[in-house]
Design a protein around this motif. Structure first.
Motif, PDB file in Angstrom:
ATOM      1  N   GLY A 162      18.342 -66.301  21.050  1.00  0.00           N
ATOM      2  CA  GLY A 162      17.863 -65.839  22.348  1.00  0.00           C
ATOM      3  C   GLY A 162      18.461 -64.489  22.719  1.00  0.00           C
ATOM      4  O   GLY A 162      19.555 -64.135  22.281  1.00  0.00           O
ATOM      5  N   ASN A 166      13.435 -66.768  27.718  1.00  0.00           N
ATOM      6  CA  ASN A 166      12.468 -67.265  26.741  1.00  0.00           C
ATOM      7  C   ASN A 166      12.105 -66.216  25.685  1.00  0.00           C
ATOM      8  O   ASN A 166      11.073 -66.308  25.051  1.00  0.00           O
ATOM      9  CB  ASN A 166      11.197 -67.748  27.451  1.00  0.00           C
ATOM     10  N   TRP A 221      18.242 -75.185  27.319  1.00  0.00           N
ATOM     11  CA  TRP A 221      19.056 -74.119  26.752  1.00  0.00           C
ATOM     12  C   TRP A 221      20.219 -74.720  25.992  1.00  0.00           C
ATOM     13  O   TRP A 221      20.572 -75.878  26.171  1.00  0.00           O
ATOM     14  CB  TRP A 221      19.527 -73.177  27.851  1.00  0.00           C
ATOM     15  N   ARG A 233      18.810 -76.004  20.236  1.00  0.00           N
ATOM     16  CA  ARG A 233      17.634 -76.868  20.155  1.00  0.00           C
ATOM     17  C   ARG A 233      17.201 -76.967  18.695  1.00  0.00           C
ATOM     18  O   ARG A 233      16.945 -75.955  18.036  1.00  0.00           O
ATOM     19  CB  ARG A 233      16.472 -76.311  20.997  1.00  0.00           C
ATOM     20  N   GLN A 293      23.643 -68.898  35.274  1.00  0.00           N
ATOM     21  CA  GLN A 293      22.580 -69.286  36.194  1.00  0.00           C
ATOM     22  C   GLN A 293      23.184 -69.968  37.430  1.00  0.00           C
ATOM     23  O   GLN A 293      23.915 -70.944  37.301  1.00  0.00           O
ATOM     24  CB  GLN A 293      21.599 -70.261  35.520  1.00  0.00           C
ATOM     25  N   PHE A 334      26.517 -68.753  30.319  1.00  0.00           N
ATOM     26  CA  PHE A 334      25.773 -69.516  31.312  1.00  0.00           C
ATOM     27  C   PHE A 334      26.160 -69.016  32.701  1.00  0.00           C
ATOM     28  O   PHE A 334      27.193 -69.382  33.238  1.00  0.00           O
ATOM     29  CB  PHE A 334      26.079 -71.016  31.184  1.00  0.00           C
ATOM     30  N   ASN A 381      20.092 -70.501  22.386  1.00  0.00           N
ATOM     31  CA  ASN A 381      19.783 -69.692  23.562  1.00  0.00           C
ATOM     32  C   ASN A 381      20.643 -70.100  24.751  1.00  0.00           C
ATOM     33  O   ASN A 381      21.154 -71.208  24.824  1.00  0.00           O
ATOM     34  CB  ASN A 381      18.298 -69.756  23.896  1.00  0.00           C
ATOM     35  N   ILE A 382      20.811 -69.184  25.657  1.00  0.00           N
ATOM     36  CA  ILE A 382      21.597 -69.403  26.875  1.00  0.00           C
ATOM     37  C   ILE A 382      20.683 -69.399  28.102  1.00  0.00           C
ATOM     38  O   ILE A 382      20.882 -70.168  29.018  1.00  0.00           O
ATOM     39  CB  ILE A 382      22.693 -68.312  27.029  1.00  0.00           C
ATOM     40  N   LYS A 383      19.701 -68.531  28.097  1.00  0.00           N
ATOM     41  CA  LYS A 383      18.744 -68.468  29.197  1.00  0.00           C
ATOM     42  C   LYS A 383      17.533 -67.665  28.750  1.00  0.00           C
ATOM     43  O   LYS A 383      17.556 -67.007  27.724  1.00  0.00           O
ATOM     44  CB  LYS A 383      19.375 -67.857  30.452  1.00  0.00           C
TER      45      LYS A 383
END
Length: 161
Positions: free
Chosen positions: A141, A125, A108, A111, A11, A9, A121-123
């Motif tokens: 992801g 699409n 993220w 899910r 972001q 992560f 997923n981490i980031k």
């Protein structure tokens, strides 16, 4: 033939939210326990404030430690979503594997119950959608769409998926 990817992560906007949340209990402890003034209109007990701080710092630590590591070779696909899940799937167990644009699946992380099964997923699409022979599905992801697509085509071609 091998594919490796590790995501964390990173972001900026996520950390812009998390860092102030981490500063809040420090301010509360300083003001209420060290200075002796109540923190807020309805202050927690000192023990409650310390427990809250431990919870928040644990949550921040979790975000720092979490990573999604993917390794693909001619025998298997291995995915580790540290510290929660480790999955190893042999190509012989796979009915279909393809790199897809999965859009937005509600955030993220991990899910559940999406049309791709469980999404890790981490980031972004883009990811590797996997359907197993037993009907189960999951998606990993990726930030390396082209490279993953190339390795999956090679590996799945050898396995005749």
């Amino acid at each position: 033939m091998e594919f490796k990817e590790e995501q964390k992560f990173t972001q900026w906007w996520l950390w812009l939210i998390l860092i102030p949340i981490g500063i809040l209990p420090i301010i509360g402890i300083y003001k209420q326990i060290i200075i002796g003034e109540p923190f807020g209109d309805k202050p927690m007990s000192n023990i409650g404030l310390v427990v809250f701080a431990i919870f928040i710092f644990s949550l921040l630590g979790l975000f720092i430690l979490m990573k999604l590591k993917t390794t693909i070779d001619t025998d298997k696909i291995e995915m580790i979503f540290f510290p929660f899940v480790k999955k190893t799937t042999k190509w012989t167990e796979i009915k279909k594997a393809e790199v897809v644009n999965y859009g937005f699946v509600g955030g993220w992380g991990i899910r559940l119950w999406t049309k791709y099964g469980t999404v890790y997923n981490i980031k972004g699409n883009k990811g590797l959608a996997i359907e197993l022979l037993n009907g189960k599905k999951y998606l990993i992801g990726t930030q390396k769409e082209a490279e993953m697509n190339e390795i999956v085509k090679k590996a799945s071609g050898q396995q005749r998926l």
